[in-house]
Design a protein around this motif. Structure first.
Motif, PDB file in Angstrom:
ATOM      1  N   LEU A  29       0.823  -1.212   0.000  1.00  0.00           N
ATOM      2  CA  LEU A  29       0.000   0.000   0.000  1.00  0.00           C
ATOM      3  C   LEU A  29       0.858   1.264   0.000  1.00  0.00           C
ATOM      4  O   LEU A  29       0.546   2.235  -0.702  1.00  0.00           O
ATOM      5  CB  LEU A  29      -0.935   0.000   1.212  1.00  0.00           C
ATOM      6  CG  LEU A  29      -2.048  -1.039   1.181  1.00  0.00           C
ATOM      7  CD1 LEU A  29      -2.767  -1.097   2.529  1.00  0.00           C
ATOM      8  CD2 LEU A  29      -3.034  -0.758   0.060  1.00  0.00           C
ATOM      9  N   ARG A  32       2.228   2.124  -3.435  1.00  0.00           N
ATOM     10  CA  ARG A  32       1.168   2.648  -4.301  1.00  0.00           C
ATOM     11  C   ARG A  32       0.870   4.116  -3.990  1.00  0.00           C
ATOM     12  O   ARG A  32       0.531   4.891  -4.881  1.00  0.00           O
ATOM     13  CB  ARG A  32      -0.098   1.821  -4.137  1.00  0.00           C
ATOM     14  CG  ARG A  32      -1.197   2.249  -5.081  1.00  0.00           C
ATOM     15  CD  ARG A  32      -2.501   1.515  -4.907  1.00  0.00           C
ATOM     16  NE  ARG A  32      -2.344   0.098  -4.686  1.00  0.00           N
ATOM     17  CZ  ARG A  32      -3.303  -0.667  -4.185  1.00  0.00           C
ATOM     18  NH1 ARG A  32      -4.465  -0.155  -3.855  1.00  0.00           N
ATOM     19  NH2 ARG A  32      -3.114  -1.957  -4.007  1.00  0.00           N
ATOM     20  N   THR A  60      -4.201   6.781   5.228  1.00  0.00           N
ATOM     21  CA  THR A  60      -3.535   5.636   5.850  1.00  0.00           C
ATOM     22  C   THR A  60      -3.762   5.650   7.358  1.00  0.00           C
ATOM     23  O   THR A  60      -4.064   4.616   7.964  1.00  0.00           O
ATOM     24  CB  THR A  60      -2.033   5.645   5.522  1.00  0.00           C
ATOM     25  OG1 THR A  60      -1.883   5.520   4.103  1.00  0.00           O
ATOM     26  CG2 THR A  60      -1.297   4.511   6.219  1.00  0.00           C
TER      27      THR A  60
END
Length: 127
Positions: A29, A32, A60
């Motif tokens: 993640l 990305r 996040t």
């Protein structure tokens, strides 16, 4: 770009399998979303620094707050930065202080001038 430093307590015992799973998922993640940082684990506590675009960091962090593996999530520091302290890694993992003293030194520097509560939480983590 912002840098966010938080501490949390694990809702269950932390094992190498749990850490491996967290790191694999987070690295994917983070890559990305152009996030870098470091994760430290000590007993049943996590300390993590995240660096990257503000929206990506906020998204996040919201995911982390809602993650059932964490509770008592407390922000130690949130600030704008012009460069990454924890550089080109999507997520560096550090076990006890003896394995990565330079990371603890970087965190101590980040917390210079932070609230007494933030400094106390980090001191308890670093024991």
């Amino acid at each position: 770009m912002i840098q966010l430093l938080y501490i949390s307590t694990s809702s269950r015992p932390v094992t190498p399998v749990i850490i491996d799973g967290i790191c694999v998922q987070a690295r994917h993640l983070n890559q990305r979303h152009e996030i870098t940082g470091v994760l430290l684990c000590r007993r049943d506590m996590f300390l993590q620094a995240l660096e990257g675009p503000q929206l990506a960091i906020e998204d996040t962090f919201l995911r982390l707050i809602n993650d059932p593996r964490h509770h008592a999530v407390t922000v130690l520091s949130r600030r704008k930065v012009t460069r990454r302290t924890f550089g080109g890694l999507q997520l560096r993992y550090c076990a006890p202080r003896e394995n990565c003293p330079e990371v603890y030194e970087d965190i101590e520097t980040i917390l210079e001038g932070a609230s007494q509560i933030a400094a106390s939480l980090f001191a308890a983590f670093a024991e």
